[in-house]
Design a protein around this motif. Structure first.
Motif, PDB file in Angstrom:
ATOM      1  N   LEU A   1       0.842  -1.194   0.000  1.00 38.91           N
ATOM      2  CA  LEU A   1       0.000   0.000   0.000  1.00 38.91           C
ATOM      3  C   LEU A   1       0.877   1.244   0.000  1.00 38.91           C
ATOM      4  O   LEU A   1       1.824   1.342   0.778  1.00 38.91           O
ATOM      5  CB  LEU A   1      -0.866   0.046   1.266  1.00 38.91           C
ATOM      6  N   ASN A   2       0.541   2.186  -0.835  1.00 41.47           N
ATOM      7  CA  ASN A   2       1.279   3.438  -0.887  1.00 41.47           C
ATOM      8  C   ASN A   2       0.577   4.449   0.020  1.00 41.47           C
ATOM      9  O   ASN A   2      -0.240   5.245  -0.433  1.00 41.47           O
ATOM     10  CB  ASN A   2       1.358   3.950  -2.331  1.00 41.47           C
ATOM     11  N   VAL A   3       0.867   4.353   1.303  1.00 45.56           N
ATOM     12  CA  VAL A   3       0.268   5.212   2.322  1.00 45.56           C
ATOM     13  C   VAL A   3       1.380   5.792   3.189  1.00 45.56           C
ATOM     14  O   VAL A   3       2.493   5.280   3.208  1.00 45.56           O
ATOM     15  CB  VAL A   3      -0.738   4.438   3.201  1.00 45.56           C
ATOM     16  N   SER A   4       1.037   6.866   3.895  1.00 40.67           N
ATOM     17  CA  SER A   4       2.062   7.486   4.733  1.00 40.67           C
ATOM     18  C   SER A   4       1.642   7.636   6.191  1.00 40.67           C
ATOM     19  O   SER A   4       2.383   8.203   6.977  1.00 40.67           O
ATOM     20  CB  SER A   4       2.441   8.851   4.157  1.00 40.67           C
ATOM     21  N   SER A   5       0.456   7.111   6.549  1.00 35.46           N
ATOM     22  CA  SER A   5       0.018   7.262   7.938  1.00 35.46           C
ATOM     23  C   SER A   5      -0.842   6.082   8.374  1.00 35.46           C
ATOM     24  O   SER A   5      -1.423   5.364   7.550  1.00 35.46           O
ATOM     25  CB  SER A   5      -0.789   8.551   8.110  1.00 35.46           C
ATOM     26  N   ARG A   6      -0.939   5.935   9.678  1.00 39.28           N
ATOM     27  CA  ARG A   6      -1.796   4.910  10.283  1.00 39.28           C
ATOM     28  C   ARG A   6      -3.237   5.121   9.824  1.00 39.28           C
ATOM     29  O   ARG A   6      -3.942   4.167   9.490  1.00 39.28           O
ATOM     30  CB  ARG A   6      -1.656   5.018  11.806  1.00 39.28           C
ATOM     31  N   GLU A   7      -3.678   6.381   9.795  1.00 40.69           N
ATOM     32  CA  GLU A   7      -5.054   6.688   9.409  1.00 40.69           C
ATOM     33  C   GLU A   7      -5.357   6.230   7.981  1.00 40.69           C
ATOM     34  O   GLU A   7      -6.443   5.709   7.721  1.00 40.69           O
ATOM     35  CB  GLU A   7      -5.318   8.200   9.548  1.00 40.69           C
ATOM     36  N   GLU A   8      -4.398   6.411   7.088  1.00 39.36           N
ATOM     37  CA  GLU A   8      -4.602   5.984   5.700  1.00 39.36           C
ATOM     38  C   GLU A   8      -4.722   4.462   5.589  1.00 39.36           C
ATOM     39  O   GLU A   8      -5.539   3.957   4.812  1.00 39.36           O
ATOM     40  CB  GLU A   8      -3.461   6.474   4.809  1.00 39.36           C
ATOM     41  N   VAL A   9      -3.914   3.732   6.345  1.00 41.70           N
ATOM     42  CA  VAL A   9      -3.998   2.262   6.324  1.00 41.70           C
ATOM     43  C   VAL A   9      -5.370   1.818   6.824  1.00 41.70           C
ATOM     44  O   VAL A   9      -6.036   0.983   6.189  1.00 41.70           O
ATOM     45  CB  VAL A   9      -2.901   1.619   7.199  1.00 41.70           C
ATOM     46  N   ILE A  10      -5.795   2.380   7.947  1.00 45.56           N
ATOM     47  CA  ILE A  10      -7.093   2.004   8.523  1.00 45.56           C
ATOM     48  C   ILE A  10      -8.212   2.334   7.551  1.00 45.56           C
ATOM     49  O   ILE A  10      -9.130   1.531   7.345  1.00 45.56           O
ATOM     50  CB  ILE A  10      -7.290   2.681   9.901  1.00 45.56           C
ATOM     51  N   GLU A  11      -8.140   3.491   6.906  1.00 40.58           N
ATOM     52  CA  GLU A  11      -9.140   3.901   5.917  1.00 40.58           C
ATOM     53  C   GLU A  11      -9.197   2.903   4.755  1.00 40.58           C
ATOM     54  O   GLU A  11     -10.277   2.478   4.345  1.00 40.58           O
ATOM     55  CB  GLU A  11      -8.803   5.302   5.395  1.00 40.58           C
ATOM     56  N   GLU A  12      -8.041   2.518   4.221  1.00 40.57           N
ATOM     57  CA  GLU A  12      -7.984   1.569   3.094  1.00 40.57           C
ATOM     58  C   GLU A  12      -8.590   0.217   3.460  1.00 40.57           C
ATOM     59  O   GLU A  12      -9.364  -0.353   2.688  1.00 40.57           O
ATOM     60  CB  GLU A  12      -6.528   1.364   2.654  1.00 40.57           C
ATOM     61  N   LEU A  13      -8.211  -0.309   4.622  1.00 38.78           N
ATOM     62  CA  LEU A  13      -8.707  -1.630   5.013  1.00 38.78           C
ATOM     63  C   LEU A  13     -10.178  -1.577   5.417  1.00 38.78           C
ATOM     64  O   LEU A  13     -10.933  -2.514   5.135  1.00 38.78           O
ATOM     65  CB  LEU A  13      -7.836  -2.216   6.122  1.00 38.78           C
ATOM     66  N   ALA A  14     -10.600  -0.489   6.046  1.00 41.09           N
ATOM     67  CA  ALA A  14     -12.018  -0.335   6.387  1.00 41.09           C
ATOM     68  C   ALA A  14     -12.864  -0.267   5.114  1.00 41.09           C
ATOM     69  O   ALA A  14     -13.985  -0.793   5.075  1.00 41.09           O
ATOM     70  CB  ALA A  14     -12.219   0.915   7.237  1.00 41.09           C
ATOM     71  N   ALA A  15     -12.325   0.344   4.064  1.00 43.51           N
ATOM     72  CA  ALA A  15     -13.031   0.400   2.778  1.00 43.51           C
ATOM     73  C   ALA A  15     -13.239  -1.014   2.217  1.00 43.51           C
ATOM     74  O   ALA A  15     -14.299  -1.317   1.664  1.00 43.51           O
ATOM     75  CB  ALA A  15     -12.270   1.266   1.785  1.00 43.51           C
ATOM     76  N   LEU A  16     -12.239  -1.881   2.383  1.00 47.81           N
ATOM     77  CA  LEU A  16     -12.396  -3.275   1.952  1.00 47.81           C
ATOM     78  C   LEU A  16     -13.532  -3.946   2.712  1.00 47.81           C
ATOM     79  O   LEU A  16     -14.358  -4.651   2.127  1.00 47.81           O
ATOM     80  CB  LEU A  16     -11.104  -4.068   2.189  1.00 47.81           C
ATOM     81  N   TYR A  17     -13.538  -3.740   4.024  1.00 46.07           N
ATOM     82  CA  TYR A  17     -14.613  -4.317   4.849  1.00 46.07           C
ATOM     83  C   TYR A  17     -15.985  -3.815   4.392  1.00 46.07           C
ATOM     84  O   TYR A  17     -16.934  -4.580   4.311  1.00 46.07           O
ATOM     85  CB  TYR A  17     -14.408  -3.964   6.326  1.00 46.07           C
ATOM     86  N   TYR A  18     -16.057  -2.541   4.115  1.00 45.86           N
ATOM     87  CA  TYR A  18     -17.326  -1.952   3.686  1.00 45.86           C
ATOM     88  C   TYR A  18     -17.767  -2.538   2.340  1.00 45.86           C
ATOM     89  O   TYR A  18     -18.921  -2.930   2.169  1.00 45.86           O
ATOM     90  CB  TYR A  18     -17.206  -0.425   3.606  1.00 45.86           C
TER      91      TYR A  18
END
Length: 145
Positions: free
Chosen positions: A10-27
């Motif tokens: 994943l091309n992310v730079s913060s904890r918040e971005e990782v959580i957002e990306e994975l939460a989007a998968l769950y959604y």
């Protein structure tokens, strides 16, 4: 392990971005019915204390009424990111747990088993060599009984 809940490099730079990306998968998969409420539950847990367990690994989790079933989403990041981990080192591997609010202690058992597996030196070395979902599945098929 659901290959559709895995994101490598994943091309992310913060904890918040990782959580957002994975939460989007769950959604997208219907595992959470409200992405923002789930993210709020994860962030609330993070505010209680870091889920960065060290050696480049974090196991964030959120328990919420918007979670329809327990699941684990996995990500590796292209570059290590700050997670305020216990060893003060950045994180590259994230295992995000979704936990239904009315679950019993199953999530604690899952969390304990996952953390125990990830504390194994051999598993952590294999994790560093993962290049695709199949590699990741092989690690957990052989380690989690």
């Amino acid at each position: 392990m659901d290959p559709l809940l895995v994101r490598l490099n994943l091309n992310v730079s913060s904890r918040e971005e990782v959580i957002e990306e994975l939460a989007a998968l769950y959604y997208e998969k219907g595992i959470v019915t409200n992405k923002q409420k789930y993210i709020a539950a994860v962030n609330q847990r993070e505010s209680d204390g870091t889920t960065g367990i060290g050696d480049g690994i974090a196991i964030p989790h959120g328990k919420s009424s918007v979670v329809s079933k327990a699941a684990v989403a996995v990500a590796s990041t292209a570059n290590p990111i700050d997670w305020n981990a216990l060893d003060d080192k950045p994180v590259k591997y994230i295992f995000l747990l979704a936990v239904p609010e009315k679950s019993d202690n199953t999530h604690l058992e899952l969390l304990s088993e996952l953390a125990g597996t990830l504390m194994d030196d051999d598993v952590r070395e294999k994790l560093k060599k993962v290049t695709n979902v199949l590699d990741l599945e092989k690690i957990f098929e052989s380690e989690v009984k």
